[in-house]
Design a protein around this motif. Structure first.
Motif, short mmCIF file in Angstrom:
data_model
loop_
_atom_site.label_atom_id
_atom_site.label_comp_id
_atom_site.label_asym_id
_atom_site.label_seq_id
_atom_site.Cartn_x
_atom_site.Cartn_y
_atom_site.Cartn_z
N PRO A 257 0.83 -1.19 0.00
CA PRO A 257 0.00 0.00 0.00
C PRO A 257 0.87 1.25 0.00
N SER A 258 0.38 2.31 -0.57
CA SER A 258 1.17 3.53 -0.60
C SER A 258 0.27 4.70 -0.41
N LEU A 259 0.81 5.74 0.12
CA LEU A 259 0.00 6.94 0.27
C LEU A 259 0.45 8.01 -0.71
N ASP A 260 1.48 7.70 -1.49
CA ASP A 260 1.95 8.74 -2.40
C ASP A 260 1.18 8.72 -3.72
N GLY A 261 0.13 7.87 -3.75
CA GLY A 261 -0.78 7.91 -4.88
C GLY A 261 -0.11 7.53 -6.18
N GLU A 262 -0.36 8.35 -7.20
CA GLU A 262 0.17 8.03 -8.52
C GLU A 262 1.65 8.34 -8.60
N ALA A 263 2.42 7.44 -9.13
CA ALA A 263 3.82 7.72 -9.40
C ALA A 263 4.14 7.20 -10.79
N LYS A 264 4.75 8.04 -11.59
CA LYS A 264 5.09 7.64 -12.96
C LYS A 264 6.11 6.51 -12.92
N PRO A 265 6.01 5.57 -13.87
CA PRO A 265 6.97 4.46 -13.87
C PRO A 265 8.41 4.96 -14.04
N THR A 266 9.29 4.46 -13.18
CA THR A 266 10.71 4.77 -13.37
C THR A 266 11.47 3.46 -13.47
N LEU A 267 12.35 3.41 -14.43
CA LEU A 267 13.09 2.18 -14.70
C LEU A 267 14.52 2.33 -14.21
N GLN A 268 14.99 1.31 -13.52
CA GLN A 268 16.39 1.30 -13.10
C GLN A 268 17.04 0.03 -13.59
N ASN A 269 18.33 0.10 -13.73
CA ASN A 269 19.08 -1.07 -14.14
C ASN A 269 20.11 -1.37 -13.06
N LEU A 270 20.00 -2.53 -12.46
CA LEU A 270 20.94 -2.89 -11.40
C LEU A 270 21.51 -4.26 -11.74
N GLY A 271 22.78 -4.31 -11.97
CA GLY A 271 23.46 -5.61 -12.18
C GLY A 271 22.79 -6.49 -13.21
N GLY A 272 22.33 -5.89 -14.32
CA GLY A 272 21.73 -6.71 -15.37
C GLY A 272 20.25 -6.99 -15.17
N TYR A 273 19.71 -6.50 -14.09
CA TYR A 273 18.28 -6.67 -13.86
C TYR A 273 17.56 -5.33 -14.03
N HIS A 274 16.35 -5.40 -14.53
CA HIS A 274 15.54 -4.19 -14.65
C HIS A 274 14.59 -4.10 -13.48
N LEU A 275 14.48 -2.93 -12.93
CA LEU A 275 13.50 -2.69 -11.87
C LEU A 275 12.60 -1.55 -12.30
N LEU A 276 11.32 -1.83 -12.31
CA LEU A 276 10.36 -0.81 -12.69
C LEU A 276 9.49 -0.50 -11.48
N HIS A 277 9.46 0.77 -11.12
CA HIS A 277 8.66 1.17 -9.97
C HIS A 277 7.57 2.14 -10.41
N TRP A 278 6.37 1.92 -9.92
CA TRP A 278 5.32 2.90 -10.18
C TRP A 278 4.28 2.83 -9.07
N GLY A 279 3.45 3.86 -9.02
CA GLY A 279 2.38 3.89 -8.02
C GLY A 279 1.08 4.15 -8.74
N HIS A 280 0.06 3.39 -8.36
CA HIS A 280 -1.22 3.56 -9.02
C HIS A 280 -2.32 3.13 -8.06
N ASP A 281 -3.34 3.99 -7.92
CA ASP A 281 -4.52 3.58 -7.18
C ASP A 281 -4.18 3.13 -5.75
N ASN A 282 -3.39 3.92 -5.08
CA ASN A 282 -3.03 3.66 -3.68
C ASN A 282 -2.16 2.43 -3.45
N LEU A 283 -1.65 1.84 -4.52
CA LEU A 283 -0.70 0.75 -4.34
C LEU A 283 0.62 1.15 -4.97
N SER A 284 1.68 0.66 -4.34
CA SER A 284 3.01 0.92 -4.85
C SER A 284 3.56 -0.38 -5.43
N TYR A 285 4.13 -0.31 -6.60
CA TYR A 285 4.56 -1.53 -7.30
C TYR A 285 6.05 -1.50 -7.61
#
Lengths: 251, 162
Positions: free
Chosen positions: A197-225
């Motif tokens: 759960p998140s309280l920061d509401g909507e967050a635009k997807p941000t992509l990171q690259n760590l050691g050959g892995y992709h991490l995509l973070h975003w927030g939508h509809d009160n959930l953080s992903y």
């Protein structure tokens, strides 16, 4: 074992309440008795139907706010609960405060600390036997499993037709917060999706690259992903769109 | 946010049947829990909380002495099938199952709710309801037997050719 004994023990078997020896006794009886085996299959089916019926009432947001303002803001209860020897309950209580505090404290630095933690968690999960607490490609099995374990309902859509196969889920604690980790496969690549759960509401997807892995973070509809995988970053973006769509459809 | 609010409210709804009463029960129970916190000697906070909710609901029902009518609405959103026809079928089956649960006698209903919705173990259920685990097992057995009978004739619509 006779059928009379089996009658109630079937339920204990179904609910995973028997020790190994007890479970084996029941299984032996089931392999020998057709009537009890049929009853057991019916019970398994019933359990699935109940799960699919989603019989949990939704907590009214009004009540949630009322309770929160009344009991949480002074904070003494949570503080006192923490001091008690209740590790798991404590973790759940922690979530309450952290959900409120974390978005305020989060800095760019904090975000990348979480990213590292997520990647570590994902890598550890890839070790044999660590990937799931619940293994199933059936959304109606995986989603209800989180009820009672998390205080929110994570989206667990069936994305088979889009090339992402649901394989299971597990409970994780990320940055001291309970998170639902849902595991999908894209061909042979494993994707872990962390939802909290998140309280920061909507967050635009941000992509990171760590050691050959992709991490995509975003927030939508009160959930953080957080989605993490070694698939192509474009696949990961598709995946995140599908998750958001599925969440939208279930409203 | 408060831990176990969701489970507390869900249990209250299944016991008292409607949203307004359930909200009152939950608020009263949380107030009791808050006051009684010093009496909390560790253990599972969720079990403790649910036991308070349940006792509060039972007192309420005793004082009211009316039959409980369970409103079957305001559930958590279900995953919907993308196919509309399939979606309608699934929804109607969901309603059947919920209605069958609502028709269970209270002691069977609460046991089933704690097991199938909250995923509590027999030991935890026995602590919430204050009955032996053997009773939990036999109530679950009877509750499920009842549901199997209620839901048995798979209610399929047959399309017969003319």
């Amino acid at each position: 074992m006779n059928c009379r004994d089996a009658e109630t023990l079937l339920h204990a078997r179904l609910d995973d309440e028997l020790d190994v020896a007890g479970a084996m006794d029941v299984d032996r009886h089931l392999s020998e008795c057709r009537a009890c085996a049929a009853q057991y299959a019916a019970l398994q089916n019933l359990k699935q139907e109940i799960a699919a019926a989603q019989p949990a009432y939704a907590l009214p947001p009004k009540l949630e706010r009322k309770l929160a303002s009344r009991f949480i803001s002074p904070g003494p209860l949570l503080a006192r609960l923490w001091s008690r020897p209740v590790a798991l309950a404590g973790a759940v209580a922690c979530m309450a405060a952290l959900v409120i505090l974390l978005p305020m404290m989060r800095t760019t630095n904090g975000t990348s600390a979480i990213a590292g933690e997520i990647l570590d968690n994902h890598l550890r999960a890839l070790q044999p036997g660590h990937l799931f607490d619940v293994e199933s490609s059936d959304q109606h099995t995986v989603k209800p499993w989180f009820q009672g374990r998390t205080d929110f309902s994570p989206p667990v859509p069936d994305l088979t037709n889009d090339g992402f196969t649901l394989v299971g889920g597990r409970f994780e604690v990320i940055h001291q917060r309970p998170a639902a980790a849902i595991v999908y496969k894209r061909r042979q690549h494993v994707i872990s999706l962390y939802v909290s759960p998140s309280l920061d509401g909507e967050a635009k997807p941000t992509l990171q690259n760590l050691g050959g892995y992709h991490l995509l973070h975003w927030g939508h509809d009160n959930l953080s992903y957080w989605a993490v995988s070694d698939v192509a970053s474009a696949d990961l973006r598709d995946f995140s769109n599908l998750i958001d769509q599925a969440r939208g459809n279930s409203r | 946010m408060w831990p176990h609010m969701r489970s507390a409210y869900n249990l209250a709804r299944w016991l008292v049947g409607n949203g307004d009463d359930a909200e009152d029960i939950v608020q009263e129970a949380f107030l009791k829990a808050f006051k009684a916190l010093d009496g909390f000697r560790g253990g599972d906070a969720r079990v403790w909380m649910l036991a308070i909710v349940r006792n509060t609901a039972m007192n309420f029902l005793r004082s009211r002495k009316q039959d409980v009518a369970i409103d079957l609405d305001q559930f958590e959103p279900a995953d919907r099938s993308p196919n509309p026809e399939q979606g309608l079928l699934e929804e109607s089956r969901r309603e059947q199952v919920r209605r069958a649960i609502a028709r269970l006698e209270p002691e069977f209903r609460e046991t089933l709710v704690l097991r199938e919705i909250d995923g509590l173990s027999y030991k935890e259920i026995s602590a919430v309801l204050d009955v032996p685990t053997g009773t939990v097992m036999s109530r679950l057995s009877r509750a499920r037997q009842r549901l199997l009978i209620e839901l048995a004739p798979a209610k399929e619509v047959r399309h017969e050719l003319p």
